[in-house]
Enzyme design. Structure first.
Site, mmCIF file in Angstrom:
data_model
loop_
_atom_site.group_PDB
_atom_site.id
_atom_site.type_symbol
_atom_site.label_atom_id
_atom_site.label_comp_id
_atom_site.label_asym_id
_atom_site.label_seq_id
_atom_site.Cartn_x
_atom_site.Cartn_y
_atom_site.Cartn_z
ATOM 1 N N LYS A 1 -41.192 51.966 -12.684
ATOM 2 C CA LYS A 1 -39.717 51.922 -12.721
ATOM 3 C C LYS A 1 -39.187 52.701 -13.928
ATOM 4 O O LYS A 1 -38.169 53.376 -13.836
ATOM 5 C CB LYS A 1 -39.224 50.462 -12.774
ATOM 6 C CG LYS A 1 -39.344 49.729 -11.448
ATOM 7 C CD LYS A 1 -38.281 50.215 -10.482
ATOM 8 C CE LYS A 1 -38.190 49.563 -9.136
ATOM 9 N NZ LYS A 1 -39.307 49.035 -8.475
ATOM 10 N N LYS B 1 -38.904 52.232 6.373
ATOM 11 C CA LYS B 1 -37.509 52.701 6.417
ATOM 12 C C LYS B 1 -37.310 53.967 5.593
ATOM 13 O O LYS B 1 -36.555 54.833 5.985
ATOM 14 C CB LYS B 1 -36.503 51.616 6.060
ATOM 15 C CG LYS B 1 -36.725 50.870 4.793
ATOM 16 C CD LYS B 1 -35.637 49.798 4.626
ATOM 17 C CE LYS B 1 -36.109 48.664 3.756
ATOM 18 N NZ LYS B 1 -36.674 47.559 4.492
ATOM 19 N N LYS C 1 -47.643 55.003 8.078
ATOM 20 C CA LYS C 1 -47.034 53.739 8.512
ATOM 21 C C LYS C 1 -45.569 53.921 8.882
ATOM 22 O O LYS C 1 -44.914 54.804 8.375
ATOM 23 C CB LYS C 1 -47.026 52.741 7.330
ATOM 24 C CG LYS C 1 -48.321 52.178 6.942
ATOM 25 C CD LYS C 1 -48.245 50.907 6.125
ATOM 26 C CE LYS C 1 -47.062 50.608 5.260
ATOM 27 N NZ LYS C 1 -47.119 49.272 4.671
HETATM 28 P P1 AMP Z 1 -40.628 46.723 3.115
HETATM 29 O O1 AMP Z 1 -39.293 46.452 3.704
HETATM 30 O O2 AMP Z 1 -41.104 48.120 3.325
HETATM 31 O O3 AMP Z 1 -40.721 46.241 1.693
HETATM 32 O O4 AMP Z 1 -41.664 45.818 3.916
HETATM 33 C C1 AMP Z 1 -41.680 44.434 3.830
HETATM 34 C C2 AMP Z 1 -42.990 43.941 4.396
HETATM 35 O O5 AMP Z 1 -43.106 44.312 5.772
HETATM 36 C C3 AMP Z 1 -44.232 44.546 3.730
HETATM 37 O O6 AMP Z 1 -44.647 43.813 2.622
HETATM 38 C C4 AMP Z 1 -45.272 44.473 4.849
HETATM 39 O O7 AMP Z 1 -45.852 43.191 4.891
HETATM 40 C C5 AMP Z 1 -44.443 44.655 6.093
HETATM 41 N N1 AMP Z 1 -44.485 46.044 6.604
HETATM 42 C C6 AMP Z 1 -43.614 47.046 6.332
HETATM 43 N N2 AMP Z 1 -43.926 48.153 7.026
HETATM 44 C C7 AMP Z 1 -45.042 47.874 7.751
HETATM 45 C C8 AMP Z 1 -45.845 48.599 8.681
HETATM 46 N N3 AMP Z 1 -45.572 49.849 9.050
HETATM 47 N N4 AMP Z 1 -46.920 47.967 9.238
HETATM 48 C C9 AMP Z 1 -47.201 46.689 8.902
HETATM 49 N N5 AMP Z 1 -46.475 45.947 8.052
HETATM 50 C C10 AMP Z 1 -45.401 46.517 7.477
#
Ligand code: AMP
Length: 332
Positions: A111, A197, A194
């Site tokens: 950060k 967003k 993966k």
């Molecule tokens: P994020 O909003 O990217 O912080 O994602 C929140 C949680 O969603 C992460 O900690 C993962 O457990 C899960 N997650 C996000 N993207 C993926 C993905 N493409 N495949 C599997 N789990 C995901």
């Protein structure tokens, strides 16, 4: 019964990766554990001092989690800023958190690199706020990704340190609970990596049928396998992985058979995949829309969560004040 706690960032809408990678597991966990799920709106101030539409983002996340099946009667789903007791514990933990150890945390260093003009104390003490979030409910298990391992180690250290300083066996040391070993990794639609967003390759639970179809039809493919039984290149393997997640086994086997026989028509596969994603998302989407328009219900759920979380947090704070030697807070 063991206690599970998970923090949810109030940023953006949920996509299929979030659903299959995390939320689906939360829905199952709520039947086997005492679960606390909180929307981490205080944490967002470390990077966004003027969070845009924070109340709206919090409501969106709340509606989406409920639509996915989090049951507010079973689990406690609450907004972090509704439970002020967390701040008191954060203060006590900070009094025994040292600059050196906080500065060594990798996510802090990252950060510092990312926002050199706003290296605030909130960023530095992120691990003690996270520890307070967890141990205020004496949580035993915290579902986190591997990137949170160091913060979890800090939470254990702060819990242990409190016990040592005050010569009590009060806070349990929270364990990381790796969903990722059991949960699916959902690929994106852009050929590699993966779904996420920030990658711009996601299908959101709120996307309508037309949007889903448009996104899937644009997914990267190739000119088809050269030989029967060829290994699938990543973009193609990703489409099959998505199909494995949302489609029936028969559908998957049909298209897999076509691929192996070099007879695959990606247009047909994509149409089917889009239809199956839509079939999966439609009931959740309807529920999100319904819940999002019912402000009174969402407020009621947030209030119920705040009450349950505050009851648990206030009990801890009463005991912590007694352990440290303060008198009970007069108005609690
Ligand atoms: P994020 O909003 O990217 O912080 O994602 C929140 C949680 O969603 C992460 O900690 C993962 O457990 C899960 N997650 C996000 N993207 C993926 C993905 N493409 N495949 C599997 N789990 C995901």
């Amino acid at each position: 019964m063991e206690t599970v706690l998970s923090g949810i960032r109030p940023t953006g809408n949920l996509h299929l990766g979030n659903y299959f990678g995390a939320v689906q597991s939360f829905v199952q966990l709520q039947h086997a554990y005492k679960c606390f799920f909180f929307i981490a709106d205080w944490h967002s101030l470390t990077t966004h001092p003027h969070p845009e539409n924070i109340r709206k983002s919090v409501k969106t996340i709340l509606a989406e989690y409920l639509a996915c099946g989090i049951d507010p009667e079973k689990a406690t789903i609450y907004v972090q800023s509704d439970v002020r007791e967390v701040c008191e514990l954060y203060l006590y933990l900070n009094m025994n958190a040292y600059l050196g150890e906080l500065e060594r945390v990798t996510s802090f260093k990252e950060k510092v690199r990312k926002q050199p003009d706003n290296i605030n104390a909130g960023l530095l003490t992120y691990p003690s706020l996270m520890a307070a979030d967890i141990i205020i409910h004496k949580a035993n298990k915290v579902p986190v990704g591997k990137d949170q391992e160091q913060n979890m180690e800090m939470a254990r250290k702060f819990a242990r340190r409190f016990n040592t300083i005050y010569e009590v066996a009060y806070f349990p040391e929270p364990e990381s609970f790796h969903l990722s070993e059991k949960a699916l990794k959902v690929p994106g639609l852009d050929g590699s990596g993966k779904m996420g967003k920030s990658e711009g390759n996601a299908i959101y639970l709120i996307d309508d049928e037309k949007t889903i179809r448009k996104k899937v039809m644009k997914a990267v493919t190739d000119s088809g396998p050269a030989l029967p039984g060829s290994e699938k290149p990543e973009p193609i393997a990703n489409l099959f992985t998505l199909m494995e997640i949302v489609s029936s086994k028969d559908t998957y086997d049909y298209f897999n058979g076509k691929y192996n026989a070099c007879e695959i028509r990606y247009g047909d596969l994509k149409k089917q995949l889009a239809a199956d994603i839509n079939t999966f998302c439609a009931p959740i989407r309807e529920r999100i829309t319904e819940l999002s328009s019912d402000e009174a219900y969402l407020d009621k759920i947030a209030r119920l969560g705040a009450e349950k979380a505050t009851e648990s947090a206030a009990r801890t704070i009463r005991e912590v004040r007694e352990i440290i030697g303060f008198r009970p807070a007069p108005l609690s």
